[in-house]
Write an enzyme that holds these catalytic residues in place. Sequence first.
Site, mmCIF file in Angstrom:
data_model
loop_
_atom_site.group_PDB
_atom_site.id
_atom_site.type_symbol
_atom_site.label_atom_id
_atom_site.label_comp_id
_atom_site.label_asym_id
_atom_site.label_seq_id
_atom_site.Cartn_x
_atom_site.Cartn_y
_atom_site.Cartn_z
ATOM 1 N N GLU A 46 -51.960 -30.825 -29.315
ATOM 2 C CA GLU A 46 -51.949 -29.739 -28.289
ATOM 3 C C GLU A 46 -50.449 -29.665 -27.998
ATOM 4 O O GLU A 46 -49.962 -28.535 -27.513
ATOM 5 C CB GLU A 46 -52.708 -30.157 -26.969
ATOM 6 C CG GLU A 46 -54.237 -30.187 -27.166
ATOM 7 C CD GLU A 46 -54.446 -28.691 -27.189
ATOM 8 O OE1 GLU A 46 -53.843 -27.768 -26.608
ATOM 9 O OE2 GLU A 46 -55.830 -28.429 -27.588
ATOM 10 N N ASN A 50 -48.218 -26.419 -28.516
ATOM 11 C CA ASN A 50 -47.632 -25.815 -27.169
ATOM 12 C C ASN A 50 -46.141 -25.511 -27.487
ATOM 13 O O ASN A 50 -45.456 -24.528 -27.312
ATOM 14 C CB ASN A 50 -47.720 -26.621 -25.989
ATOM 15 C CG ASN A 50 -48.867 -26.257 -25.463
ATOM 16 O OD1 ASN A 50 -49.838 -25.444 -25.856
ATOM 17 N ND2 ASN A 50 -49.051 -26.951 -24.373
ATOM 18 N N ARG A 105 -55.232 -17.603 -26.810
ATOM 19 C CA ARG A 105 -55.142 -19.062 -26.360
ATOM 20 C C ARG A 105 -55.984 -19.296 -25.150
ATOM 21 O O ARG A 105 -56.036 -18.528 -24.127
ATOM 22 C CB ARG A 105 -53.873 -19.335 -25.942
ATOM 23 C CG ARG A 105 -52.677 -18.704 -26.820
ATOM 24 C CD ARG A 105 -52.793 -19.300 -28.257
ATOM 25 N NE ARG A 105 -52.732 -20.681 -28.519
ATOM 26 C CZ ARG A 105 -52.770 -21.271 -29.688
ATOM 27 N NH1 ARG A 105 -53.036 -20.654 -30.665
ATOM 28 N NH2 ARG A 105 -52.772 -22.687 -29.640
#
Length: 148
Positions: A46, A50, A105
């Site tokens: 994650e 990002n 997203r």
Amino acid sequence: MDNEMTLSFLAVSENEALARMAMTSFMTVLDPTIEELSEVKTVISEAVTNAIIHGYEEDQAGIVTVYATRIDREVTVTISDKGCGIADVQQAMEPLYTTKQQMDRSGMGFTIMESFTDQLSVKSERGKGTTVTFKKQFQPVSSPFATR
């Protein structure tokens, strides 16, 4: 400190797997459970994603750095980029908040990271980048042959 590592790589999506594998190797000495491994790999995934998608907006010339330390059974990991930064960290950490709706997203990245770590902090400055730091305490290993 028992051990530390630094891994830097281009902001290319395929390098997210590299970061997960490096952290898996780094944690192996702790004999983590499958659940602990899975949780850390998810947090790494994650945070690195990002950095690539939001921090560098998929500019593959950017550099993502993963720095990890291990003291006893606690691992501290910092994932950083020098990308565009986050305008409002508190808002970005709200469940379902995303700036990339057009990319499907979900806006759950920080929520997932918080649920799988013992401590999570996000620091960011517009135009200078973002640093995500988390801590994870690993359970003591118990012998299958221990008597009760």
